[in-house]
Design an enzyme around this catalytic site. Structure first.
Site, PDB file in Angstrom:
ATOM      1  N   LEU A 299       0.883  -1.121   0.010  1.00  0.00           N
ATOM      2  CA  LEU A 299      -0.008   0.033  -0.050  1.00  0.00           C
ATOM      3  C   LEU A 299       0.986   1.137  -0.081  1.00  0.00           C
ATOM      4  O   LEU A 299       0.727   2.071  -0.783  1.00  0.00           O
ATOM      5  CB  LEU A 299      -1.024   0.099   1.195  1.00  0.00           C
TER       6      LEU A 299
ATOM      7  N   LYS B 154      -1.548  11.691  17.652  1.00  0.00           N
ATOM      8  CA  LYS B 154      -1.439  10.423  18.219  1.00  0.00           C
ATOM      9  C   LYS B 154      -3.086   9.722  18.367  1.00  0.00           C
ATOM     10  O   LYS B 154      -3.672  10.610  18.911  1.00  0.00           O
ATOM     11  CB  LYS B 154      -0.734  10.158  19.376  1.00  0.00           C
TER      12      LYS B 154
ATOM     13  N   GLY C 283      17.152  17.206  12.946  1.00  0.00           N
ATOM     14  CA  GLY C 283      18.030  16.077  12.877  1.00  0.00           C
ATOM     15  C   GLY C 283      18.179  15.434  11.775  1.00  0.00           C
ATOM     16  O   GLY C 283      19.639  15.316  11.291  1.00  0.00           O
ATOM     17  N   SER C 284      17.446  14.694  11.167  1.00  0.00           N
ATOM     18  CA  SER C 284      17.500  13.771  10.019  1.00  0.00           C
ATOM     19  C   SER C 284      17.509  14.627   8.763  1.00  0.00           C
ATOM     20  O   SER C 284      16.685  15.798   8.560  1.00  0.00           O
ATOM     21  CB  SER C 284      16.346  12.669   9.959  1.00  0.00           C
TER      22      SER C 284
ATOM     23  N   GLU D  75      22.337  12.001   9.726  1.00  0.00           N
ATOM     24  CA  GLU D  75      21.737  10.433  10.086  1.00  0.00           C
ATOM     25  C   GLU D  75      21.657   9.824   8.855  1.00  0.00           C
ATOM     26  O   GLU D  75      20.703   8.748   8.694  1.00  0.00           O
ATOM     27  CB  GLU D  75      20.454  10.536  10.696  1.00  0.00           C
TER      28      GLU D  75
ATOM     29  N   ARG E 122       3.788   6.314   5.743  1.00  0.00           N
ATOM     30  CA  ARG E 122       4.973   6.128   6.492  1.00  0.00           C
ATOM     31  C   ARG E 122       4.982   4.842   7.457  1.00  0.00           C
ATOM     32  O   ARG E 122       3.867   4.747   8.297  1.00  0.00           O
ATOM     33  CB  ARG E 122       5.169   7.321   7.442  1.00  0.00           C
TER      34      ARG E 122
ATOM     35  N   TRP F  59       8.178   3.134  21.340  1.00  0.00           N
ATOM     36  CA  TRP F  59       8.290   2.771  19.814  1.00  0.00           C
ATOM     37  C   TRP F  59       8.951   1.410  19.486  1.00  0.00           C
ATOM     38  O   TRP F  59       9.398   0.938  18.407  1.00  0.00           O
ATOM     39  CB  TRP F  59       9.140   3.793  18.988  1.00  0.00           C
TER      40      TRP F  59
ATOM     41  N   CYS G  66       6.979  15.987  19.204  1.00  0.00           N
ATOM     42  CA  CYS G  66       6.134  16.070  17.921  1.00  0.00           C
ATOM     43  C   CYS G  66       4.728  15.416  18.049  1.00  0.00           C
ATOM     44  O   CYS G  66       4.603  14.408  18.458  1.00  0.00           O
ATOM     45  CB  CYS G  66       6.894  15.972  16.681  1.00  0.00           C
TER      46      CYS G  66
ATOM     47  N   HIS H  26       5.964  17.111   6.871  1.00  0.00           N
ATOM     48  CA  HIS H  26       5.107  16.196   6.369  1.00  0.00           C
ATOM     49  C   HIS H  26       4.266  16.442   5.283  1.00  0.00           C
ATOM     50  O   HIS H  26       3.459  15.738   4.526  1.00  0.00           O
ATOM     51  CB  HIS H  26       4.026  15.323   7.263  1.00  0.00           C
TER      52      HIS H  26
END
Length: 767
Positions: free
Chosen positions: A18, A120, A442-443, A494, A525, A571, A653, A704
């Site tokens: 998907l 969330k 960071g990334s 990273e 994601r 996680w 976040c 995003h």
């Protein structure tokens, strides 16, 4: 008989089909017809697997191109006005183009159109698209996707059980926009449309519909409880049986409300709250089905079938065929199929179960409760018993040296040498940063070249030396790009990291890793959570070499990047034989060692990300403080072993953390960076009402979304932030890591961000 059913199945496919199809559609590599065909293929395969496992009903409506709550918003016509054409009319059939605009944002002739907010799903790492309600909100059936999927399942010869988020939970999870009004004022009109939808579903020959009301495990006031009674008294006239599904905790003081609603069935989560079984059975009306969630929908461990068989047999004797068996919640949060993980050792494999295997466990338990003593059922239960016995006696799990170190933790390990107001002076002298310092989270983009190198290394086509050389080249490129952009605090990007949790778990003892154990985090994601198998220890430095190399390439300060202990825990798939606190303390000690090694290597800014700290909060407020006490303690154990001149950052976040702001302050991080762009800086209200003492970097654009934020957009948000946060304490940064973006959009967005910071810096210094 005892009915076996599921509350939902992972939608992503064994090989993330998907994700790949949706992203190909976004890139123009698939047309809409091809995408729709791929979705239908996946649904039919998933239904077939569940039927073959022995389920009596298959869930329909658990499939979504992006998010199931967004599906419902489109079904009910809850479309924010900014996404509509000039006529502002809700289309009679919401198409994919509009659907994805709501999820990802858009740009039109008026400028940037912000995506709907994302946050969330209760205390999980899944993110849902937040419904937006206006005071004059209208509802109308505006999508036939669910009805078409019901027809698909029936044509496949299966018994569909449609799954919908219930009306009260839908209202609860949405946000009132434009004015301050009571969302419950919308209930009457919402129930009218739910009723119309349930009639259409019944007309397709459906026997049962599952209405999920997870907010019944939360703290509700009498007005919301009355809302349940009003809604379900009206819905009882619809010609379909309703299974009211609750999960993620105990009904508690909502038990009376849930048990007495005029629905034909009730589902309860006995994995999270096994203690509620007796009280529910004692009060269950004589007509009502009880569905028991005994297979863990949120973890990967095998179910102790014998234990549950013994516990449920008296219930079966008492209520007979009104007993149903299912998972604790939707299997959305579980990887798809353990059979893809051939690399696991035989003893470890038999301790595990993914979604396909969990459906088989459900069916076995249902058949055993119905009196099936066949060889197949007996063998399955005996295999479960043997697996648990071997696991309990395994030497893979316990390490006495790690346990002793946890026992030796003292209070001084969670206290910085000086308070923030003294540290900040020393840090500013050391770092010499300007007003409104710019940085990233960071990334940086995980490019095709990076992924190809990692894949080649894993396949043995690159030596370790060749792979490391390629990663260093990518790091050098990221540092050069940041210097060109003139960011103030740099990161190494990273490139060498696959995932912010998996990367660290691979270097710690006590973790197990799947190859295909993907679960959906949001939209396309997917993440592959590590499995915490046993006690956790750092064997050697994990990040120091990479970051020390990056620092040699620049004279600007460079941030060391770590994932915090609470996020590592939340996680991952946790152990079930020890408390979450124990595993978190072990992680904190491992990270403390890493932080101290980074400081010794000359890194004076260290970011310890804790995006999951709000997610880990228990759903009931009475349980909050106990969790927050150990979560804060773990972060401080990890971060407090450094000198005063070392600046500790943390990042959070997509969490509504206004109600835990005091705990966030207690972390005593020198700088926190947070997501605020999708909420239009609403999250900063917490910092206006609470005098947060340290420095803050509110995210000024949404990473995003594929939209490139304009300088005007960023300036507007920064000025809002400056009205609530003292300038001397304000940082400028995106709202999350840039891993999922490409370099073109990343550099354009960051260039705009830096330009605005410089412009405002000059304005404020001149005033």
């Amino acid at each position: 008989m005892t009915i076996a059913h599921s509350l939902g199945f992972p939608r992503i496919g064994k090989q993330r089909e998907l994700k790949k199809a949706v992203e190909a559609y976004w890139r123009g590599k698939l047309n809409q017809e091809q995408l729709l065909a791929e979705g239908q293929k996946l649904r039919q395969q998933h239904w077939q697997w569940q039927a073959e496992a022995g389920l009596d009903y298959v869930p329909v409506g658990d499939f979504a191109w992006y998010d199931q709550v967004l599906n419902l918003s489109c079904t009910l016509g809850v479309i924010p006005e900014r996404f509509l054409a000039d006529a502002k009319q809700i289309p009679s059939e919401v198409g994919l183009e509009l659907y994805f605009k709501m999820a990802r944002g858009d740009t039109n002739e008026q400028g940037e159109v912000a995506a709907c907010e994302m946050t969330k799903w209760f205390d999980t790492n899944y993110h849902y698209i937040v419904p937006e309600f206006t005071e004059n909100q209208s509802f109308a059936i505006s999508s036939s996707q669910l009805l078409e999927e019901i027809k698909e399942a029936a044509q496949q010869g299966l018994k569909p059980k449609p799954v919908l988020l219930g009306p009260l939970s839908y209202l609860w999870l949405g946000k009132a926009k434009g004015s301050d009004f009571n969302k419950l004022s919308l209930l009457d009109e919402l129930i009218r449309v739910y009723g119309e939808l349930l009639v259409k579903i019944a007309d397709l020959g459906v026997e049962w519909i599952q209405l999920d009301e997870p907010i019944l495990t939360l703290d509700l006031d009498n007005e919301w409880r009355q809302g349940f009674e009003t809604a379900y008294n009206r819905l009882q006239s619809t010609p379909v049986n309703i299974l009211l599904a609750t999960y993620f905790g105990a009904l508690g003081d909502n038990l009376g409300t849930a048990i007495n609603l005029p629905t034909e069935g009730l589902h309860i989560d006995l994995v999270r709250a096994p203690e509620q079984l007796t009280s529910v059975v004692d009060r269950l009306p004589a007509y009502k089905v009880l569905s028991v969630g005994v297979v863990n929908g949120r973890n990967v461990w095998r179910t102790d079938l014998q234990q549950w068989l013994e516990r449920l047999q008296p219930v079966k004797q008492r209520i007979g065929d009104r007993l149903w068996v299912g998972p604790s919640c939707s299997l959305l949060h579980s990887p798809v199929d353990l059979n893809q993980e051939q690399q696991f050792a035989d003893d470890v494999r038999q301790w595990l179960a993914f979604a396909v295997q969990k459906n088989k466990e459900i069916a076995v338990l249902a058949k055993a409760l119905a009196g099936d003593n066949s060889t197949e059922i007996t063998a399955a239960i005996e295999a479960s018993m043997a697996a648990f016995k071997e696991k309990n006696n395994s030497g893979r799990i316990h390490d006495e040296t790690i346990q002793a170190r946890v026992q030796a933790i003292d209070a001084n390990m969670s206290i910085r040498q000086k308070p923030y107001n003294q540290r900040v002076v020393l840090q500013r002298q050391q770092l010499k940063l300007p007003l409104l310092p710019t940085t990233t989270i960071g990334s940086f983009p995980q490019t095709t070249a990076i992924r190809a190198a990692r894949k080649a290394f894993k396949a043995g086509k690159l030596t370790e030396a060749e792979y490391r050389a390629e990663m260093k080249q990518q790091i050098a490129d990221a540092v050069h790009r940041q210097e060109t952009l003139d960011l103030d605090v740099l990161v190494h990007g990273e490139a060498e990291r696959n995932d912010m949790v998996e990367y660290f778990g691979e270097q710690l003892s006590g973790f197990l890793f799947s190859q295909h154990g993907w679960v959906q985090s949001y939209g396309s994601r997917c993440v592959k959570p590590p499995i915490i198998l046993g006690d956790i220890k750092r064997e050697q430095p994990m990040t120091v070499e990479w970051i020390r190399y990056a620092q040699t390439l620049t004279n600007k300060p460079l941030k060391g990047m770590l994932t915090g202990p609470v996020t590592m825990l939340c996680w991952s798939f946790p152990r079930e034989d020890v408390s979450r606190e124990v595993s978190c303390l072990q992680l904190a000690l491992a990270l403390r060692d890493e932080v101290q090694d980074l400081e010794k290597a000359g890194i004076h800014i260290i970011q310890i990300d804790e995006p999951a700290i709000r997610e880990g909060l228990p759903l009931r407020k009475a349980e909050w403080q106990q969790y927050l006490d150990w979560a804060v303690r773990c972060f401080k154990i990890a971060s407090c072993g450094v000198e005063n001149t070392t600046q500790i950052h943390t990042h959070m976040c997509y969490s509504e953390f206004n109600d835990i702001i005091e705990a966030i302050a207690a972390l005593d991080a020198d700088v926190i960076t947070i997501e605020t762009s999708r909420s239009d800086m609403e999250l900063l209200d917490a910092f206006e009402n609470f005098e947060y003492p340290n420095e803050i970097g509110p995210g000024v654009y949404d990473i995003h979304s594929p939209n490139i934020p304009s300088q005007d957009w960023i300036k507007q948000l920064l000025k809002k932030a400056a009205n609530k946060i003292d300038l001397e304490r304000l940082w400028v940064n995106p709202d999350c890591g840039l891993k999922t973006r490409d370099w073109s959009e990343t550099e354009q967005a960051l260039a705009n961000m830096v330009a605005v910071a410089k412009e405002l810096r000059e304005e404020y210094q001149a005033s």
